[in-house]
Scaffold this motif. Structure first.
Motif, mmCIF file in Angstrom:
data_model
loop_
_atom_site.group_PDB
_atom_site.id
_atom_site.type_symbol
_atom_site.label_atom_id
_atom_site.label_comp_id
_atom_site.label_asym_id
_atom_site.label_seq_id
_atom_site.Cartn_x
_atom_site.Cartn_y
_atom_site.Cartn_z
ATOM 1 N N MET A 149 70.136 52.024 29.394
ATOM 2 C CA MET A 149 70.324 50.908 30.321
ATOM 3 C C MET A 149 71.408 51.173 31.355
ATOM 4 O O MET A 149 71.287 50.753 32.506
ATOM 5 C CB MET A 149 70.693 49.638 29.546
ATOM 6 N N PHE A 150 72.478 51.876 30.950
ATOM 7 C CA PHE A 150 73.651 51.979 31.821
ATOM 8 C C PHE A 150 74.099 53.417 32.104
ATOM 9 O O PHE A 150 74.984 53.623 32.926
ATOM 10 C CB PHE A 150 74.825 51.197 31.214
ATOM 11 N N GLY A 151 73.520 54.394 31.421
ATOM 12 C CA GLY A 151 73.960 55.767 31.580
ATOM 13 C C GLY A 151 75.209 56.052 30.761
ATOM 14 O O GLY A 151 75.645 55.233 29.936
ATOM 15 N N ALA A 287 71.905 49.887 38.859
ATOM 16 C CA ALA A 287 70.916 48.895 39.295
ATOM 17 C C ALA A 287 70.167 48.454 38.050
ATOM 18 O O ALA A 287 69.261 49.141 37.573
ATOM 19 C CB ALA A 287 69.976 49.502 40.321
ATOM 20 N N TYR A 288 70.582 47.304 37.516
ATOM 21 C CA TYR A 288 70.041 46.837 36.234
ATOM 22 C C TYR A 288 68.827 45.937 36.500
ATOM 23 O O TYR A 288 68.965 44.830 37.023
ATOM 24 C CB TYR A 288 71.116 46.078 35.450
ATOM 25 N N ASP A 289 67.650 46.440 36.136
ATOM 26 C CA ASP A 289 66.406 45.671 36.312
ATOM 27 C C ASP A 289 66.326 45.109 37.728
ATOM 28 O O ASP A 289 65.986 43.936 37.922
ATOM 29 C CB ASP A 289 66.329 44.555 35.268
ATOM 30 N N ASN A 290 66.654 45.949 38.682
ATOM 31 C CA ASN A 290 66.721 45.527 40.079
ATOM 32 C C ASN A 290 65.635 46.263 40.848
ATOM 33 O O ASN A 290 65.718 47.472 41.058
ATOM 34 C CB ASN A 290 68.104 45.859 40.658
ATOM 35 N N CYS A 291 64.595 45.541 41.255
ATOM 36 C CA CYS A 291 63.464 46.174 41.927
ATOM 37 C C CYS A 291 63.536 46.046 43.443
ATOM 38 O O CYS A 291 62.608 46.435 44.150
ATOM 39 C CB CYS A 291 62.146 45.602 41.413
ATOM 40 N N GLY A 318 61.229 49.341 30.514
ATOM 41 C CA GLY A 318 62.059 49.948 29.484
ATOM 42 C C GLY A 318 62.335 51.419 29.706
ATOM 43 O O GLY A 318 62.470 52.184 28.751
ATOM 44 N N VAL A 319 62.406 51.844 30.979
ATOM 45 C CA VAL A 319 62.618 53.251 31.286
ATOM 46 C C VAL A 319 63.709 53.392 32.332
ATOM 47 O O VAL A 319 64.042 52.452 33.047
ATOM 48 C CB VAL A 319 61.322 53.920 31.812
ATOM 49 N N VAL A 320 64.264 54.607 32.409
ATOM 50 C CA VAL A 320 65.226 54.943 33.453
ATOM 51 C C VAL A 320 64.447 55.490 34.645
ATOM 52 O O VAL A 320 63.771 56.512 34.541
ATOM 53 C CB VAL A 320 66.237 55.995 32.954
ATOM 54 N N ASP A 321 64.523 54.805 35.773
ATOM 55 C CA ASP A 321 63.814 55.271 36.962
ATOM 56 C C ASP A 321 64.470 56.515 37.546
ATOM 57 O O ASP A 321 63.797 57.455 37.965
ATOM 58 C CB ASP A 321 63.775 54.162 38.020
ATOM 59 N N SER A 322 65.780 56.516 37.589
ATOM 60 C CA SER A 322 66.516 57.660 38.132
ATOM 61 C C SER A 322 67.981 57.485 37.784
ATOM 62 O O SER A 322 68.443 56.367 37.530
ATOM 63 C CB SER A 322 66.335 57.745 39.649
ATOM 64 N N SER A 323 68.714 58.594 37.767
ATOM 65 C CA SER A 323 70.149 58.499 37.517
ATOM 66 C C SER A 323 70.820 59.809 37.881
ATOM 67 O O SER A 323 70.168 60.857 37.954
ATOM 68 C CB SER A 323 70.443 58.154 36.050
ATOM 69 N N SER A 324 72.119 59.736 38.087
ATOM 70 C CA SER A 324 72.894 60.938 38.384
ATOM 71 C C SER A 324 72.973 61.866 37.188
ATOM 72 O O SER A 324 73.315 63.044 37.343
ATOM 73 C CB SER A 324 74.312 60.544 38.824
#
Length: 705
Positions: A149-151, A287-291, A318-324
């Motif tokens: 959720m948060f990395g 970006a938490y559940d932010n479309c 329920g997935v990570v779209d992208s992250s550093s």
């Protein structure tokens, strides 16, 4: 051992050590959810219940929580020790193992020929697949618990900014948000030294006036504060940042954004860039559940201007779209596959404008055996055999695969995906008056090329694929063990695996073999010591122009018989032509009168093309072996760079000779080995390597879905 070999071994040891540590879930003595890869000696509630009664316990709690702080690294930090570059697996490292063997003129161009050892290339390829597996394991770990959720939240003095706008704290989202925040606190915030919480809607509200040390009591207060979060209007991120920047003791900020900030995106970025000047403060924005495309773009841009990190989480899917943290890992996987592509290109003999020669690794026994060694005082040709104790006969790789192949274990990728595969649909809809086509929801299904060449829509179940990957890796280890076993003795490298109960060994002692006589004796000695003791009975037949058997009938492999045949072989001299057909006829016809209940095999060790017409020899072998149950195995032993010694009426290359002998082996339902100073072709090992590559291909397809 060459410098290149030592480098690969060093890298292998370094990589094995790091793979074990890097792919394991970070462990720390802190409160945790079981199954998220984090362990603890006491639960959070146990610490909470004891904290009020014993102040010493609170100090101990803080100390134990902080032990795991350094274990939670960002992917950029993690890759400093685990990247392809650090493991020596990049493309330049691959080229560093190559040597320019020769240059030649091709028309008006200079063609450079590269050489690389097959063992080095196989080892390099294996390590790349292991690295890809390690990166996927890291991705899997990052997709569990609060990290999904948060990395991974960095810093030890952390300021937490939570979006409490009407959108983010709406009735349908609030409970899930609170649950995830509590999980984040339990798994990661407990590792921090100081924390400060504030929420921002239209106005900004802080839990404490200044950052507080992490204790069980402060944790309880923070938990209660999270459970009291409510809708509070708009999303005033600018004011929240201004408040957070006033706490100069903080070293990092976590911004949890569930809606679009009130401020203009460009103005917001300018404000953030100016506010972060002269501040040693790391920023992690989620970006938490932010479309909202605007909000997502703002999150990425804030991370960019602050040189921080971002994380995009979709609660709906329920997935990570992208992250550093994920992007560098996917980049390493892409780079590894790029190098694998070059390896496959090299196996085809070319790379860009260069030709590539893959040189097989030197067989340990034959490498240590040179003519000078054999003639030296240290090599005692008359020494007695060191016969190994009899053992059960092994099975051929073909038989072994009936139990241990991917197909036998029902691990085919298509078989796994079949229950969730759907063909694209097309049909005419009368009410619309036109033909319509089905579409694919990219978050629920992927398109996958099926074995018949068609494209199917596949729903991928992550838990099912995870279990499948585990089974594939177990199958891979079994195949690797078989390859090692096939190569761990000198006789199996030369003769293959002797699997029959009755065995006849045919030795080419023609005049052309005088150069190889001592090598042939050594090859036979290894066979007598290591594999023939496991058989029911055996015989040795030598042939030149004539055929001479050691015994008229096959005899048991007793200690006395094995020593006696060894002494007999040492007294032989090379002479005459190469009457291979007559030797095979003698062996096969002798077997026609034997006990048919026992398996029978004929092993021919030769150094060149038979004197007889190949078609005539093929026809005879095919006819005799198809009905008798005798298996004919051909072993070509020759110097790779030496001249081809052959009495044939025309020039014959080594490749043509190998083609003929391979055809004889297959006509006789047997196997073919080509032995030089290196193992050029060993069909049992080739089968295993092919299966291993198929296994790796399955894993790559699996992980690519």
């Amino acid at each position: 051992m060459t410098t290149e070999s030592r480098t690969v071994l060093d890298n292998s040891e370094h990589m094995s050590s790091n793979c074990r540590s890097a792919t394991m879930m970070p462990r720390s003595k802190k409160p945790s959810h079981k199954g998220d890869g984090v362990s603890s000696e006491k639960t959070y509630n146990e610490w909470l219940f004891t904290s009020n009664s014993n102040e010493t316990c609170s100090v101990k709690w803080q100390q134990e929580q902080r032990e795991g702080v350094d274990e939670w690294k960002s992917s950029v930090e993690w890759l400093e020790d685990c990247s392809l570059e650090s493991y020596g697996l990049s493309l330049p490292h691959l080229f560093s193992h190559c040597s320019a063997a020769a240059t030649s003129l091709r028309e008006d161009e200079v063609c450079t020929q590269l050489e690389i050892g097959s063992g080095l290339l196989d080892d390099f390829e294996m390590k790349l697949y292991q690295a890809i597996e390690m990166y996927h394991t890291r991705i899997q770990w990052l997709s569990q618990g609060s990290r999904k959720m948060f990395g991974v939240v960095k810093g030890i003095r952390l300021g937490v900014l939570i979006d409490s706008s009407d959108v983010n704290c709406s009735e349908e989202r609030l409970e899930n948000l609170q649950h995830n925040l509590l999980l984040l606190m339990e798994e990661q915030f407990s590792l921090k030294k100081q924390l400060n919480f504030l929420c921002f809607g239209t106005e900004v509200s802080s839990l404490w006036s200044r950052p507080r040390a992490v204790t069980p009591l402060s944790f309880q207060e923070a938990q209660e504060w999270v459970l009291q979060l409510r809708q509070s209007g708009d999303c005033n991120l600018r004011q929240a940042l201004e408040r957070a920047w006033s706490h100069t003791q903080l070293d990092s900020l976590l911004i949890i954004l569930g809606s679009c900030p009130d401020q203009d995106p460009d103005n917001m970025l300018t404000y953030v860039a100016q506010g972060m000047q002269n501040k040693e403060l790391s920023v992690h924005i989620v970006a938490y559940d932010n479309c909202s495309p605007v909000a997502i773009e703002t999150v990425k841009n804030i991370a960019k201007v602050t040189e921080g990190r971002y994380h995009l989480f979709s609660a709906a899917l329920g997935v990570v779209d992208s992250s550093s943290d994920l992007e560098p890992l996917w980049a390493e996987i892409k780079a590894a596959r790029y190098v694998l592509h070059h390896i496959q290109t090299m196996r085809h003999g070319e790379l860009k404008d260069m030709t590539v020669s893959i040189v097989s690794e030197i067989s340990k026994d034959l490498d240590s055996l040179s003519l000078s060694d054999l003639k030296s005082e240290t090599y005692d040709a008359g020494a007695a055999l060191c016969i190994q104790p009899p053992a059960p006969l092994p099975t051929t790789s073909s038989e072994w695969l009936k139990t241990h192949s991917l197909k036998a274990k029902k691990l085919g990728l298509y078989q796994l995906l079949a229950p969730n595969v759907y063909s694209p649909l097309e049909g005419f809809v009368p009410i619309l008056g036109k033909t319509v086509h089905s579409t694919v929801h990219e978050k629920a299904m992927v398109q996958f090329e099926w074995h018949d060449g068609t494209v199917k829509n596949v729903h991928v179940d992550p838990s099912l694929l995870q279990n499948y990957q585990k089974q594939l890796l177990e199958a891979e280890h079994v195949l690797e063990d078989r390859v090692v076993w096939l190569s761990n003795t000198g006789s199996r490298q030369i003769w293959g695996t002797v699997c029959e109960q009755r065995v006849q060994v045919l030795l080419d002692m023609s005049e052309m073999n005088s150069h190889y006589q001592l090598h042939i004796q050594h090859a036979v000695r290894l066979l007598l010591q290591e594999q023939l003791p496991n058989t029911h009975s055996f015989n040795v037949i030598v042939f030149g122009s004539d055929v001479t058997p050691w015994r008229e009938q096959m005899v048991p492999p007793t200690h006395e018989n094995l020593q006696d045949v060894w002494q007999w072989i040492q007294g032989l001299e090379c002479g005459g032509g190469r009457n291979t057909l007559a030797a095979i006829q003698h062996a096969v016809e002798d077997e026609s009168n034997s006990d048919s209940s026992l398996t029978r095999g004929v092993y021919v060790l030769t150094t060149g093309m038979p004197d007889q017409d190949p078609e005539t020899t093929f026809a005879y072998v095919s006819e005799c072996c198809s009905g008798s149950g005798v298996r004919l195995h051909m072993c070509l032993f020759a110097g790779e760079n030496g001249p081809l010694r052959c009495l044939a009426p025309r020039y014959v290359t080594w490749a043509e000779t190998a083609h003929v002998l391979r055809g004889l082996a297959h006509a006789g339902n047997g196997r073919f080995h080509w032995i030089t100073d290196t193992v050029r072709s060993a069909e049992e090992i080739t089968i295993r390597i092919t299966r291993l590559r198929h296994c790796f291909s399955m894993i790559s397809q699996l992980l690519g879905t």
